[in-house]
Design a protein around this motif. Structure first.
Motif, short mmCIF file in Angstrom:
data_model
loop_
_atom_site.label_atom_id
_atom_site.label_comp_id
_atom_site.label_asym_id
_atom_site.label_seq_id
_atom_site.Cartn_x
_atom_site.Cartn_y
_atom_site.Cartn_z
N GLN A 97 -11.52 -4.59 -40.47
CA GLN A 97 -12.77 -5.38 -40.40
C GLN A 97 -12.86 -6.32 -41.60
OE1 GLN A 97 -15.63 -2.21 -40.00
NE2 GLN A 97 -15.83 -2.54 -37.79
N HIS A 98 -12.52 -5.78 -42.74
CA HIS A 98 -12.60 -6.58 -43.97
C HIS A 98 -11.65 -7.79 -43.88
CE1 HIS A 98 -11.54 -7.63 -48.16
NE2 HIS A 98 -12.84 -7.48 -48.33
N GLN A 99 -10.40 -7.53 -43.44
CA GLN A 99 -9.42 -8.62 -43.39
C GLN A 99 -9.76 -9.62 -42.28
OE1 GLN A 99 -6.89 -9.31 -45.68
NE2 GLN A 99 -7.02 -11.24 -44.54
N ALA A 107 -12.63 -10.44 -41.21
CA ALA A 107 -13.73 -11.29 -41.67
C ALA A 107 -13.25 -12.30 -42.71
CB ALA A 107 -14.86 -10.44 -42.23
N ALA A 108 -12.17 -11.92 -43.43
CA ALA A 108 -11.67 -12.81 -44.49
C ALA A 108 -10.64 -13.81 -43.96
CB ALA A 108 -11.05 -11.96 -45.61
N GLY A 109 -10.31 -13.70 -42.67
CA GLY A 109 -9.32 -14.63 -42.10
C GLY A 109 -8.15 -13.84 -41.54
N SER A 110 -7.75 -14.20 -40.32
CA SER A 110 -6.76 -13.36 -39.63
C SER A 110 -5.32 -13.75 -39.89
CB SER A 110 -7.02 -13.38 -38.13
OG SER A 110 -6.90 -14.70 -37.65
N THR A 166 0.19 -13.45 -48.23
CA THR A 166 -1.01 -12.78 -48.77
C THR A 166 -0.57 -11.58 -49.61
OG1 THR A 166 -1.24 -11.37 -46.81
CG2 THR A 166 -2.47 -13.45 -46.80
N ALA A 180 -3.04 -4.98 -43.81
CA ALA A 180 -4.20 -4.18 -44.26
C ALA A 180 -4.25 -2.84 -43.53
CB ALA A 180 -5.49 -4.98 -44.01
#
Ligand code: PLP
Length: 424
Positions: A73-75, A77-80, A86, A305
């Motif tokens: 969820q965190h990643q 929201a930060a861009g797929s 990264t 992630a």
């Protein structure tokens, strides 16, 4: 008509045979999944199953592990995905290199099949040779060269294993470039390499091949693989796409072996599409420049992630628990078989086992090969397990996860006893 039946009827109009993934299709139509949590899965008709497929070995913590969900969820929201690296790819590579001695460098890719293909290409580029050796009947995904002799049968396998095409139209060059040998036969490997070693880029093995009894390759064979490949200047590739789940340091950490390159997949992506090749710096660095490996989705940040969260939760204690659960269940199944006097056996290692409808010893693909009666019993067993709410692979194979509870174990054993009566 239930919802799965209706969905399958719809699927037949747009997907060949109504399916896009043959390994999970079963008669008359597969159930469609709606959701999963831990060891349980609900289908679109609201039925609850104990899921012991875990997507064929991927979900080592079961469905929707909270750490994995949070990381994803965190990643998300930060861009797929980005056309830039990264930090996640470094962190996951570091974790893998910390756990396995033979891993000094890692390259990510998107599936296990691609990982095997990349390892083979790297071996070719490193040695300047074009042939590989593989074991008869051992599955490595769908790269043309790696799938040779996957489904050899008595009418085409010959006295000594030979290259058998999986599909009509396979280019002769592919058949010529793959030499096939028998698992656990040191003499046969020696003879093959004495005749062709100078042309062999790599010997490709799965250290715990499911279709040779799901046991680790025998220790003398493991030693011979390393000695013989080294003597002929060929590389040794381990396919641990499944076998990485056998220990904190993978199958090689637990059962020995010193491969130059290892293909990975399944568990290292935490439930998201993944593959990787890991190996000695000397080989990986040299090939990184000559073997183009890119891919739009390679080292996808969401996968990285999820993989990190899942692998971090897989500590020494988790592996010990998985091993003892596998041992306990194999023993309990064996007791049921003895009690019923059924002509069958349960074979496996660590957190995986498979049910065979005979009692002959299995040490290679030919002794594993199922008769039509054994195939029919396997299908009936799979169906009966479904009727009891237990989802296993259609090959009657169980993949355990850390999410399996004592109540799940009891359900499995109850279903196992029921299903034997239907299958035998
Ligand atoms: C040993 C082994 N190698 C390679 C593969 C291919 O992996 P993928 O399905 O991710 O392409 C599999 C898949 O089941 C496998 O079991």
């Amino acid at each position: 008509m239930n919802k799965s039946d209706a969905l399958h009827t719809r699927a037949l109009r747009v997907l060949p045979n109504g399916s896009t993934r043959s390994a999970v299709w079963f008669e008359p139509y597969p159930f469609y999944a709606a959701s999963g949590a831990g060891s349980r899965l609900q289908d679109v008709d609201g039925r609850d199953f104990l899921d012991l497929t875990n997507n064929l070995g991927v979900l080592i913590h079961g469905h929707a592990h909270p750490d994995v969900v949070q990381a994803v969820q965190h990643q998300a929201a930060a861009g797929s995905c980005f056309a830039l690296p990264t930090p996640g790819e470094i962190e996951l590579a570091e974790l893998l290199c910390e756990r396995v001695e033979a891993f000094e460098r890692v390259r990510f890719i998107n599936t296990g099949s691609e990982a095997v293909a990349l390892a083979i290409k790297a071996a070719r580029a490193h040695t300047g040779r074009h042939k590989i050796v593989k074991l008869e009947g051992v599955y490595h995904g769908n790269y043309d060269f790696a799938e040779i002799s996957n489904y050899s049968a008595p009418d085409n396998w010959g006295n000594e294993p030979q290259s058998v095409a999986v599909l009509p139209g396979t280019p002769p060059g592919v058949l010529d470039a793959v030499l096939v040998t028998q698992a656990n036969d040191v003499d046969m490997l020696q003879r093959l390499m004495a005749a062709h070693g100078g042309e062999v880029a790599a010997v490709l093995v799965d250290p715990v091949p499911p279709r040779t009894g799901m046991q680790p390759l025998q220790p003398d064979y493991v030693t011979a693989l390393r000695d013989i490949t080294r003597a002929h200047g060929s590389l040794l590739i381990y396919d641990e796409v499944i076998a990485f789940r056998f220990g904190y340091g993978g199958a090689q950490g637990r059962f020995g072996g010193d491969p130059d390159l290892t293909a990975l997949g399944k568990i290292i992506g935490g439930g998201y599409p993944v593959g990787a090749v890991a190996g000695r710096a000397e080989v990986m660095e040299a090939t990184a420049s000559s073997v183009s490996s890119s891919g739009t989705f390679t080292a996808n940040p969401v996968t990285m992630a999820a993989g990190l969260a899942s692998m971090r939760a897989l500590d020494h204690a988790a592996f010990a628990d998985l091993d003892s659960m596998g041992e306990r269940l194999r023993n309990a199944c064996g007791e049921i078989i003895n009690k019923l006097g059924a002509n069958m056996q349960v074979c496996g290692t660590g957190s995986i086992f498979s049910v065979y409808f005979h009692q002959r010893p299995v040490s290679d693909y030919r002794s594993y090969f199922k008769t039509p009666e054994e195939v029919a019993a396997t299908t009936a067993f799979h169906r009966a397990m479904l009727d009891k709410g237990v989802l296993i692979a259609p090959t009657a194979t169980v993949f355990l996860s850390t999410a399996v509870t004592p109540a799940d174990e009891a359900q499995l054993l109850d279903a196992f006893e029921f299903a034997i009566a239907q299958a035998c």
